[in-house]
Write an enzyme that holds these catalytic residues in place. Structure first.
Site, short mmCIF file in Angstrom:
data_model
loop_
_atom_site.label_atom_id
_atom_site.label_comp_id
_atom_site.label_asym_id
_atom_site.label_seq_id
_atom_site.Cartn_x
_atom_site.Cartn_y
_atom_site.Cartn_z
N ASP A 33 27.15 35.43 47.07
CA ASP A 33 28.46 35.98 46.73
C ASP A 33 28.32 36.75 45.43
OD1 ASP A 33 29.71 33.96 44.49
OD2 ASP A 33 28.64 32.80 46.01
N ASP A 122 39.30 31.80 46.01
CA ASP A 122 38.51 31.18 44.96
C ASP A 122 39.49 30.49 44.01
OD1 ASP A 122 36.93 30.55 42.79
OD2 ASP A 122 36.04 32.54 42.58
N GLU A 124 39.74 27.51 41.27
CA GLU A 124 38.82 26.72 40.46
C GLU A 124 39.27 26.71 39.01
OE1 GLU A 124 35.33 28.85 39.00
OE2 GLU A 124 35.49 30.14 40.80
#
Length: 234
Positions: A33, A122, A124
């Site tokens: 990624d 994503d 986090e």
């Protein structure tokens, strides 16, 4: 998905202390990624090195589009890689639906063509403030549901959720609300995956290192190449 020093420290601590069931290997196609942080990427070389898929950063919040997204996405496509886009969430700045729509409008869509992976959320550690963005666990779960349901309504597939077990436990109260709908992409830099967030009995993707023989973070798909292609077909 370049984690902060604090996030990396938490990841290493968790890796050292959590029970660690070993990922069952079934061909396990390798991937990467990437974002603008990597700059220009030679995808043909990456493919020759054994890379089968790539997730590419498209957006962040509702104010940032990755300057390299288009060239990365085109390059990955031309090299014959299975590819998808990811969105870095800022839950404190706007609703999940608003950010899902921004992601969809700037490269995060999905099509049933066998080479496009579902978009990834994503979610986090906050790189610039409170770990959970100032949200309670219930508010965070609601935010993720808002993003996920909006993405699903537009594309017909649920987004992949990228996170760490530590962050998920801390900021969602270890919610099991997404295990039946959203593929999991777990980050853990160790020789095995360790404990997963509640509800998921396996992870679909594993980010096992933040550097390696190929550009960007190093990833693995939990399955065969045919299974990866089936995921791209929805």
């Amino acid at each position: 998905m370049k984690l902060s020093f604090a996030a990396l420290s938490a990841l290493v601590v968790a890796s050292a202390t959590v029970a660690s069931p070993v990922l069952e290997k079934r061909a396990a196609p390798k991937g990467i990624d990437i974002s603008s942080y990597q700059g220009t990427v030679n995808f043909n070389t990456a493919k020759a090195n054994g890379i089968a898929f790539v997730y590419i950063k498209a957006t962040e919040g509702t104010t940032y589009t990755d300057a390299y997204f288009s060239s990365h996405y085109t390059g990955a496509t031309n090299a014959g890689l299975i590819r998808g886009a990811y969105h870095f969430a800022h839950p404190s700045s706007s609703s999940g639906a608003t950010q899902a729509k921004y992601f969809l409008a700037h490269g995060g869509g999905w099509s049933k063509d066998g080479i496009t992976l579902p978009g990834a959320l994503d979610i986090e550690y906050n790189p610039n403030g409170a770990e959970c963005y100032g949200l309670s666990a219930s508010a965070m779960v609601s935010w993720i549901k808002d993003f996920s349901n909006t993405y699903h309504s537009s594309t017909g597939v649920y987004p992949v959720i990228y996170t760490t077990t530590d962050w998920w436990k801390t900021c969602t109260g270890n919610s099991a609300a997404f295990a039946s709908t959203n593929p999991l992409w777990i980050a853990r830099y160790a020789s095995s995956i360790g404990a997963l967030p509640a509800g998921w009995s396996y992870t679909t993707f594993w980010q096992y290192a933040d550097s390696g023989p190929n550009p960007g973070d190093q990833d693995e798909f939990n399955g065969s190449l045919d299974g990866l292609k089936r995921l791209a077909l929805g």
